[in-house]
Design an enzyme around this catalytic site. Structure first.
Site, PDB file in Angstrom:
ATOM      1  CG  ASP A  38     -29.883  32.941 -63.027  1.00  0.00           C
ATOM      2  OD1 ASP A  38     -29.208  32.121 -62.527  1.00  0.00           O
ATOM      3  OD2 ASP A  38     -31.126  32.996 -63.710  1.00  0.00           O
ATOM      4  CG  HIS A 241     -11.067  28.213 -36.920  1.00  0.00           C
ATOM      5  ND1 HIS A 241     -10.768  29.436 -37.104  1.00  0.00           N
ATOM      6  CD2 HIS A 241     -11.557  28.163 -35.517  1.00  0.00           C
ATOM      7  CE1 HIS A 241     -10.770  30.346 -36.206  1.00  0.00           C
ATOM      8  NE2 HIS A 241     -11.519  29.617 -35.348  1.00  0.00           N
ATOM      9  CG  ASP A 258     -17.653  25.959 -31.791  1.00  0.00           C
ATOM     10  OD1 ASP A 258     -18.735  26.359 -31.607  1.00  0.00           O
ATOM     11  OD2 ASP A 258     -16.441  26.438 -31.643  1.00  0.00           O
ATOM     12  CG  ASP A 269     -19.804  30.178 -30.176  1.00  0.00           C
ATOM     13  OD1 ASP A 269     -19.541  29.123 -30.542  1.00  0.00           O
ATOM     14  OD2 ASP A 269     -19.026  31.125 -30.082  1.00  0.00           O
ATOM     15  CG  HIS A 350      -9.062  28.908 -28.025  1.00  0.00           C
ATOM     16  ND1 HIS A 350      -9.734  29.376 -26.953  1.00  0.00           N
ATOM     17  CD2 HIS A 350      -8.985  27.764 -28.060  1.00  0.00           C
ATOM     18  CE1 HIS A 350     -10.276  28.061 -26.532  1.00  0.00           C
ATOM     19  NE2 HIS A 350      -9.596  27.144 -27.186  1.00  0.00           N
ATOM     20  CG  HIS A 354     -16.082  35.388 -28.984  1.00  0.00           C
ATOM     21  ND1 HIS A 354     -17.443  35.274 -28.975  1.00  0.00           N
ATOM     22  CD2 HIS A 354     -15.741  34.076 -28.838  1.00  0.00           C
ATOM     23  CE1 HIS A 354     -17.788  34.214 -29.488  1.00  0.00           C
ATOM     24  NE2 HIS A 354     -16.789  33.128 -29.418  1.00  0.00           N
ATOM     25  CG  HIS A 361     -16.165  35.848 -33.301  1.00  0.00           C
ATOM     26  ND1 HIS A 361     -15.109  35.363 -33.886  1.00  0.00           N
ATOM     27  CD2 HIS A 361     -16.498  34.774 -32.315  1.00  0.00           C
ATOM     28  CE1 HIS A 361     -15.035  34.193 -33.753  1.00  0.00           C
ATOM     29  NE2 HIS A 361     -15.695  33.631 -32.823  1.00  0.00           N
ATOM     30  CD  GLU A 383     -14.759  30.250 -27.436  1.00  0.00           C
ATOM     31  OE1 GLU A 383     -14.631  29.369 -27.921  1.00  0.00           O
ATOM     32  OE2 GLU A 383     -15.554  31.282 -27.632  1.00  0.00           O
ATOM     33  CE1 TYR A 387      -9.543  22.502 -28.547  1.00  0.00           C
ATOM     34  CE2 TYR A 387      -8.162  24.098 -27.349  1.00  0.00           C
ATOM     35  CZ  TYR A 387      -9.327  23.816 -27.704  1.00  0.00           C
ATOM     36  OH  TYR A 387     -10.464  24.665 -27.492  1.00  0.00           O
ATOM     37  NE  ARG A 405     -14.021  25.484 -28.940  1.00  0.00           N
ATOM     38  CZ  ARG A 405     -13.477  24.772 -29.967  1.00  0.00           C
ATOM     39  NH1 ARG A 405     -12.106  24.623 -29.792  1.00  0.00           N
ATOM     40  NH2 ARG A 405     -13.940  24.796 -31.052  1.00  0.00           N
ATOM     41  CD  GLU A 407     -18.047  28.714 -27.499  1.00  0.00           C
ATOM     42  OE1 GLU A 407     -17.921  27.743 -28.441  1.00  0.00           O
ATOM     43  OE2 GLU A 407     -17.847  29.931 -27.945  1.00  0.00           O
TER      44      GLU A 407
HETATM   45  N1  GLY Z   1     -17.420  29.084 -32.976  1.00  0.00           N
HETATM   46  C1  GLY Z   1     -16.651  29.916 -32.904  1.00  0.00           C
HETATM   47  C2  GLY Z   1     -16.048  30.491 -31.580  1.00  0.00           C
HETATM   48  O1  GLY Z   1     -16.023  29.537 -30.680  1.00  0.00           O
HETATM   49  O2  GLY Z   1     -15.399  31.436 -31.035  1.00  0.00           O
HETATM   50 MN    MN Z   2     -17.655  28.232 -30.341  1.00  0.00          MN
HETATM   51 MN    MN Z   3     -16.971  31.147 -28.989  1.00  0.00          MN
END
Ligand code: GLY
Ligand code: MN
Ligand code: MN
Length: 440
Positions: A38, A241, A258, A269, A350, A354, A361, A383, A387, A405, A407
């Site tokens: 529950d 990730h 991050d 973010d 990557h 976004h 996202h 970002e 790496y 990174r 961002e």
């Molecule tokens: N933290 C997720 C991204 O940077 O897209």
């Molecule tokens: Mn991020």
């Molecule tokens: Mn991001």
């Protein structure tokens, strides 16, 4: 902190301008999801529903029926229930939905199956989130009830439209109030990252840093994190990730963190990279400054009319130039040649960013090949990263196991982008001075 009812009313007004007379929009709130027995997961409202209603409770439904000029806004809400409220807390109730959430009409959820067929009757287009299994099952039932009354003159909408195609386009362009909420989310997170930079000495663990940073989100008024925090020391930063967050920080590690809080339904973010010792080693400094130069150049290119496709190309080409200087790719080849061969992929895999808004996202179409031109009010991340995996045998040994990174969250304006995540120490000198001062 909640989105205000007035803000949701402004969003509804923008929506109504996009609807045609005869349209009926139906949006469901999120439901509580069971964790076990529950016990439920902590509730978070559905973003589309929250954007248009600011109504915070699970299980509700919103209807907006566009008429020739005006529109009727109806809420179905959990009814007041003193016994349940003792356990689960206050409910707004039916009269509260009218009084505090500006509904024209409100009903108890208990009445939804009885009332819905009549509310749908006569609508020309039915607009709701396609693929929402629970709602689609209900819509089928309501339509069947209505069709059974066809001989009495009832008419069923024959056109179905995905609500996302309308609501997500609205959400993509943020108004000034939304930008202020996003800046607040980002600034709570900036303060939390600064606390992390001060506390994260060698010997401290990733999970302690995670707890500290997320604790600062809550202490600053954020409802929750906007996505699971990545707190990576040393070569853990090469896992894009990384979520284990349980290693002990070693002297000589860099931290790649991050993490972003969510405030009033809006996400931030942010990624920071800094040395646990307070001083970058020479290879760390060179890698960091390479990424920072690229990040600043890409941020500068965030202008109306620019596209993600352009930013991606710019980032890859600039990173390739940096990689040549670092000995990561062939310095004899032209950038065109390296770009064509995607020579950046072993070290940058990557995309540059976004949309961000209520969801980290965020919703909103990117256009074919991500070539939708930016407009003022859109918010995006920038970002770039590098790496160098510990086993990257082609890379100079001094860079192996390093990850960087950087961002930020950028709002497109008519001129230079507005950095919502401003205020972080970003240059090597700023970071080292900040850490020396706050750790003293
Ligand atoms: N933290 C997720 C991204 O940077 O897209
Ligand atoms: Mn991020
Ligand atoms: Mn991001």
């Amino acid at each position: 902190m909640h989105l205000s009812s007035q803000a949701a009313q402004r969003h509804r007004q923008r929506l109504i301008e996009k609807l045609l007379p005869g349209d009926l929009l139906i949006l469901p709130a999120a439901s509580l999801t069971s964790r076990n027995s529950d016990v439920s997961h902590r509730f978070r409202q559905n973003s589309d529903f929250y954007y248009l209603t600011a109504f915070p409770e699970p299980g509700a439904y919103a209807l907006i029926r566009r008429q020739e000029k005006a529109a009727v806004y109806t809420l179905f809400v959990p009814p007041k229930c003193p016994e349940r409220e003792v356990w689960d807390g206050f409910r707004v109730g039916v009269s509260g939905a009218v009084e505090h959430f500006a509904a024209d009409d409100a009903y108890s959820l208990d009445e939804i199956d009885a009332k819905m067929p009549d509310l749908i009757d006569g609508a020309q287009r039915l607009i709701y989130p396609l693929g929402h299994d629970q709602l689609e099952a209900k819509v089928r039932t309501w339509r069947r009830s209505l069709l059974a009354k066809a001989r009495l003159g009832a008419t069923c909408p024959s056109v179905v439209v995905d609500s996302g195609s309308i609501v997500h386009e609205l959400r993509l362009i943020k108004d000034e109030h939304e930008l202020e909420l996003m800046e607040r989310a980002a600034q709570i997170s900036v303060a939390a990252h600064c606390k992390g930079m001060t506390a994260g000495v060698p010997g401290f663990s990733e999970h302690q840093l995670e707890g500290l940073i997320e604790g600062e989100f809550r202490a600053g008024g954020a409802a929750r994190f906007a996505y699971p925090s990545i707190v990576a020391s040393g070569s853990n930063g090469c896992v894009l990730h990384y979520h284990e967050n349980d290693s002990t920080i070693a002297d000589g590690d860099m931290l790649l963190i991050d993490a972003g809080g969510e405030y009033a339904g809006y996400a931030s973010d942010i990624t920071v990279t800094w040395p646990a010792s307070g001083r970058f080693s020479e290879p760390q400094r060179r890698l960091y400054e390479s990424v920072l130069r690229v990040q600043l150049a890409v941020v500068d290119a965030v202008r109306p009319g620019a596209t993600f496709k352009q930013l991606n190309t710019l980032a890859c080409r600039l990173l390739l130039g940096e990689m040549q200087g670092l000995g990561l790719v062939d310095a004899e080849k032209s950038i065109d040649e390296l770009f064509e061969a995607k020579a950046y992929t072993p070290y940058y895999m990557h995309s540059i960013g976004h949309w961000i808004g209520m969801d980290v996202h965020d919703v909103g179409a990117y256009g074919k090949d991500r070539s939708r031109p930016f407009e003022p009010g859109m918010v995006l991340t920038v970002e770039p990263g590098l790496y160098i995996a510990p086993d990257a045998s082609e890379a100079p040994a001094e860079f192996r196991g390093l990850a960087v990174r950087i961002e930020d969250d950028l709002a497109v304006t008519t001129g230079a982008a507005r950095n919502l995540s401003h205020g972080l120490p970003r240059s090597v000198a700023e970071i080292e001075a900040f850490m020396a001062r706050t750790r003293a």
